[in-house]
Design an enzyme around this catalytic site. Structure first.
Site, PDB file in Angstrom:
ATOM      1  N   THR A 198       0.874  -1.179   0.000  1.00 18.59           N
ATOM      2  CA  THR A 198       0.000   0.000   0.000  1.00 18.59           C
ATOM      3  C   THR A 198       0.906   1.222   0.000  1.00 18.59           C
ATOM      4  OG1 THR A 198      -1.644  -1.182   1.301  1.00 18.59           O
ATOM      5  CG2 THR A 198      -1.850   1.213   1.218  1.00 18.59           C
ATOM      6  N   LYS A 245      -7.923   1.485  -3.169  1.00 18.88           N
ATOM      7  CA  LYS A 245      -7.632   1.069  -1.794  1.00 18.88           C
ATOM      8  C   LYS A 245      -7.793   2.236  -0.812  1.00 18.88           C
ATOM      9  CE  LYS A 245      -5.131  -0.953   1.639  1.00 18.88           C
ATOM     10  NZ  LYS A 245      -5.185  -2.225   2.270  1.00 18.88           N
ATOM     11  N   LYS A 252      -2.002   5.116   8.535  1.00 15.49           N
ATOM     12  CA  LYS A 252      -1.182   5.133   7.318  1.00 15.49           C
ATOM     13  C   LYS A 252      -2.069   5.353   6.088  1.00 15.49           C
ATOM     14  CE  LYS A 252       1.443   2.302   4.134  1.00 15.49           C
ATOM     15  NZ  LYS A 252       2.113   1.087   3.760  1.00 15.49           N
TER      16      LYS A 252
END
Ligand code: NAD
Length: 288
Positions: free
Chosen positions: A85, A160, A235
């Site tokens: 990611t 995402k 994050k």
């Protein structure tokens, strides 16, 4: 296929282990040395003969430096499949760099966590050219249960972070509503029974309820052990706000959720707890 696998941490190690049954895997990690993976002495060594190099790394700057190192060593036509990611800009920069070297790049971040990596039930959100996606589909089928083609390079990362921005915002809304219900004298089970079948329903309420003992089994029933750790949510929220700034998008709820998770993780002991531990946080607070 010959596969180089770089980044064998919590996620990468079980993903690579699942691939060893059908493919020839050579791994590399600067720290981890999983016993069940054949390891190379360097990233270049893991990448040079591979048909596909998979990376599963902590962030965009590490991805960029690993890509700069391995791309010149990779076989022409080989695929760089990044499952980390990272920020959308890094994903697009790495893909552009791969293309100039005659390589193909796919960004395919995952959801499903460590449990999904071990069980081979991850969901992949993939960006990149359709032919490269088709080439790596057999690998998605082993490591996951679903892969969605989201468009060109970077779009997997875009999907995402949009999904996880909704998740963070919704978890906060669910937790603050439970804490309000408590103060209004509304029983948590009654609250769940109403909301989970009414217009306030959501994945965070119905499938991952932050109230212990209510709804299906969730980290709340295990003293908020992650699950999906609050710092990983932070994050992803930070990435959503980097992307929003770069794209000039107005995301006030994402911004508020980022600030709240930052405060929770950095100042309120939220690090190491599941992201649903926002509920006890709200319980212990008063209106500011
Ligand atoms: P991790 O920290 O456990 O693993 C990362 C690995 O990369 C480590 O073993 C580290 O030694 C290695 N590494 C760092 N720099 C390197 C380099 N230059 N060369 C080779 N190896 C290097 O992290 P993780 O939990 O496995 O997560 C990996 C990625 O997956 C992250 O981008 C994370 O956001 C994402 N992700 C994690 C989860 C989760 O639940 N853990 C869920 C979805 C997505």
């Amino acid at each position: 296929m010959k596969i180089g696998f770089i980044g064998l941490g919590n996620m990468g190690a079980p993903m690579a282990a699942n691939l060893t049954k059908d493919h020839d895997i050579i791994g590399f990690d600067t720290v981890a040395k999983p016993a069940d993976i054949t390891m190379a002495g360097s990233a270049i060594e893991a990448a040079k003969d591979a048909d596909v190099v998979i990376t599963m790394l902590p962030n965009g700057s590490i991805l960029r430096s690993v890509a700069a190192e391995i791309h010149p060593a990779m076989k022409p036509g080989a695929i760089h499949l990044d499952c980390s990611t990272v920020d959308v800009e890094s994903a697009r920069a790495v893909a552009a760099q791969a293309e100039t070297r005659g390589l193909k790049a796919v960004d395919a971040p995952v959801s499903g966590g460590i449990g999904g990596a071990q069980a081979g039930t991850l969901t992949f959100m993939a960006g990149g050219p359709g032919d490269a996606l088709a080439d790596v589909k057999p690998l998605f089928d082993i490591m996951g249960q679903k892969a969605v083609h989201c468009g060109p390079a970077g779009n997997g990362q875009a999907a995402k972070i949009c999904n996880n921005m909704i998740l963070g915002v919704t978890m906060i809304a669910t937790c603050e509503a439970f804490a309000l219900a408590d103060k209004l004298g509304l029983d948590r089970q009654a609250m769940f029974d109403v909301v989970s079948t009414s217009s306030g329903y959501s994945w965070t309420m119905n499938a991952y309820c932050p109230a212990p003992g209510i709804g299906p089994q969730s980290p709340a029933d295990n003293d908020y052990q992650p699950g999906f750790a609050a710092e990983l949510m932070l994050k992803d929220l930070n990435l959503s706000q980097m992307a929003a700034a770069a794209a000039d998008a107005d995301t006030p709820m994402g911004q508020a959720a980022t600030a709240l998770y930052r405060q929770f993780v950095e100042d309120e002991g939220g690090a190491g707890k599941d992201f649903s531990a926002m509920l006890p946080r709200f319980e212990s607070r008063r209106r500011g």
